[in-house]
Scaffold this active site. Structure first.
Site, mmCIF file in Angstrom:
data_model
loop_
_atom_site.group_PDB
_atom_site.id
_atom_site.type_symbol
_atom_site.label_atom_id
_atom_site.label_comp_id
_atom_site.label_asym_id
_atom_site.label_seq_id
_atom_site.Cartn_x
_atom_site.Cartn_y
_atom_site.Cartn_z
ATOM 1 N N HIS A 1 -4.655 -7.938 0.082
ATOM 2 C CA HIS A 1 -3.975 -6.664 0.289
ATOM 3 C C HIS A 1 -3.251 -6.587 1.636
ATOM 4 O O HIS A 1 -2.175 -6.004 1.732
ATOM 5 C CB HIS A 1 -4.995 -5.529 0.181
ATOM 6 C CG HIS A 1 -4.403 -4.171 0.184
ATOM 7 N ND1 HIS A 1 -3.629 -3.682 -0.844
ATOM 8 C CD2 HIS A 1 -4.446 -3.168 1.111
ATOM 9 C CE1 HIS A 1 -3.237 -2.451 -0.579
ATOM 10 N NE2 HIS A 1 -3.718 -2.115 0.610
ATOM 11 N N ASP B 1 0.849 -1.188 0.000
ATOM 12 C CA ASP B 1 0.000 0.000 0.000
ATOM 13 C C ASP B 1 0.896 1.253 0.000
ATOM 14 O O ASP B 1 1.860 1.310 -0.760
ATOM 15 C CB ASP B 1 -0.947 -0.048 1.205
ATOM 16 C CG ASP B 1 -2.112 0.924 1.088
ATOM 17 O OD1 ASP B 1 -3.090 0.588 0.392
ATOM 18 O OD2 ASP B 1 -2.042 2.026 1.654
ATOM 19 N N TYR C 1 -3.757 10.977 1.104
ATOM 20 C CA TYR C 1 -4.218 10.753 -0.270
ATOM 21 C C TYR C 1 -4.207 12.053 -1.066
ATOM 22 O O TYR C 1 -3.765 12.079 -2.227
ATOM 23 C CB TYR C 1 -5.628 10.150 -0.259
ATOM 24 C CG TYR C 1 -5.641 8.672 0.060
ATOM 25 C CD1 TYR C 1 -5.740 7.716 -0.948
ATOM 26 C CD2 TYR C 1 -5.533 8.225 1.370
ATOM 27 C CE1 TYR C 1 -5.731 6.360 -0.661
ATOM 28 C CE2 TYR C 1 -5.518 6.878 1.671
ATOM 29 C CZ TYR C 1 -5.614 5.945 0.654
ATOM 30 O OH TYR C 1 -5.593 4.608 0.941
#
Length: 469
Positions: A445, A239, A388
């Site tokens: 993930h 990630d 983000y």
């Protein structure tokens, strides 16, 4: 011209042995210059470190560089406040047979909250978190939190430093299952592990100024490793952790002995387009394997439709993170639903068809809620979302780090249920020194939590190759 003639006459007046010495010396000098030029060309380009200050106000003339022990704590008031908020939750009714297709199913959410309220023991989990040594140190104006675990003493055992970097919506706690596996003796070597919290996540202080991205995090973590006395070390990430560790390898390739990733972002280009067109029919012509084809195609469905379905959170966090944060920062149940939905779909997209989202197939509610509590008790959900916006507000493919390759030995652990599959042939243009590329048997993930032994085995195998052990 006259000078050249004079040099010629001088050279002719010398005896043969002197002429030979001059010729040999000249040849050595020319060879040395050429070798230097060649080495300069081969020397990998590095990403500029840059500089930053993320504390409040102006940067002071000096900064405390000491490392201080840190202990996670809780209180009766903190737990009572949580219970009060859980008791006052107002639920929306789920649609009949909607499972997790509409997001977190509220029928199952009530079960999670009941466990949280009546069975989950936060005090016990705080003790679990404190089983490993925690520390904080000030870097670029921020208190940076990290866990530092040394292997048990053993004779004739090589100690190898390894930093593990988490992503969103995870935390350093993701790695708690693999810490005892990494620090045990692997037939002659063991890892000394450092797990930092990204600034703005959990117990690391949040940046106070705009612009804190993976480059800033990479620089801070490099400073942390230097402060701990490590000049050579390995990195592992998934990630956001994969991008941060990649940037670290680009900034100081001489320090990074190896880079292990369980998520890789591929570059865009004609080769990728050609692979998409030809790959399903003649994969060997475009560097794909049958397993690549199985994981990637039908391409539009798996890489466009499914990604659009599962990245709504990313769009709001990359544009209006403070709005998203306000929606869940004051509600523990809202926070849990928002985060745990990702632990469902990012583990296996098929879990959307299950009434409980398949959450307890790979995880325990105790582990999931411990991660939630790290966000809740630190109030860090909004600052974690801002990461983000700071990284995606421009074109990420035109950033300086995206245009620069990675020269350090690299390993890719490709888990089958990762949202985006990156074939080795797509990773190689950026990661030019791939030592190992493994099609993992199972997992998604959150590899360290889902399949701790598989991940550790791949890390150990990679390091063994690089170290030639």
């Amino acid at each position: 011209m006259q000078r050249l003639l004079a040099l010629k006459d001088t050279f002719s007046s010398l005896d043969v042995s002197q002429q030979q010495q001059i010729l040999i010396g000249s040849a050595v000098a020319v060879f040395g210059i050429l070798a230097y030029k060649l080495l300069q060309r081969r020397k990998p380009k590095v990403l500029p470190l840059g500089q930053g200050w993320w504390g409040k106000g102006k940067k002071p003339l000096s900064e405390d560089e000491q490392i201080y022990p840190f202990k996670i704590q809780t209180s009766d008031e903190e737990i009572e406040d949580l219970h009060t908020r859980l008791d006052r939750t107002r639920y929306a009714d789920s649609l009949e047979e909607s499972t997790f297709q509409y997001g977190f199913n509220s029928t199952y959410l009530k079960r999670v909250v009941s466990y949280w309220r009546n069975e989950f023991d936060w005090r016990k989990q705080v003790d679990v978190l404190n089983n490993y040594p925690h520390f904080k140190t000030k870097i670029e104006g921020l208190d940076v939190h990290f866990v530092h675990v040394r292997p048990p003493p053993s004779k004739n055992q090589k100690i190898i430093p390894l930093m593990l970097v988490h992503g969103w919506p995870g935390s350093f706690y993701e790695f708690y299952k693999i810490l005892p596996l990494l620090t045990q003796n692997h037939n002659g070597f063991a890892f000394e592990v450092i797990c930092p919290s990204i600034p703005g996540y959990g117990y690391s202080e949040a940046p106070n100024k705009k612009g804190f991205n993976t480059l800033a995090a990479a620089r801070i973590f490099l400073t942390l490793m230097e402060r701990l006395g490590f000049d050579k070390f390995y990195l592992q990430g998934g990630d956001w952790g994969s991008l941060i560790t990649t940037n670290m390898a680009q900034m100081k390739p001489d320090c990074v002995k190896g880079l292990h990733l369980n998520m890789v972002m591929a570059a865009r280009g004609f080769k990728q387009l050609l692979s998409i067109i030809i790959g399903p029919y003649l994969p060997f012509l475009v560097g794909l394997t049958r397993e690549d084809v199985r994981r990637m195609f039908p391409f539009f469905q798996k890489n466009v439709v499914e990604i659009l379905k599962e990245t709504g959170y990313m769009h709001i966090q990359a544009t209006k993170p403070d709005t998203a944060g306000c929606a869940v920062n004051d509600s523990p149940v809202g926070l849990a639903a928002y985060i745990l939905e990702k632990f469902s779909t990012c583990t296996d997209l098929k879990y959307r068809d299950l009434a409980d989202g398949g959450l307890e197939r790979k995880f325990s509610l105790e582990d999931l809620l411990t991660n939630i509590m790290i966000y809740w008790t630190t109030g860090s959900i909004t600052s974690s979302m801002r990461f983000y916006k700071e990284n995606l507000q421009g074109d990420p493919y035109s950033r300086e780090d995206a245009l620069l390759g990675v020269s350090v030995p690299t390993a890719v652990a490709a888990f089958p249920n990762e949202l985006l599959h990156t074939p080795k042939s797509w990773a190689e243009p950026r990661y030019s020194n791939i030592y190992s590329y493994t099609y993992m048997q199972r997992g998604g993930h959150f590899a360290a939590l889902e399949e701790p032994q598989l991940l550790v085995d791949d890390i150990v195998g990679f390091v063994r190759k690089v170290e030639k052990l």
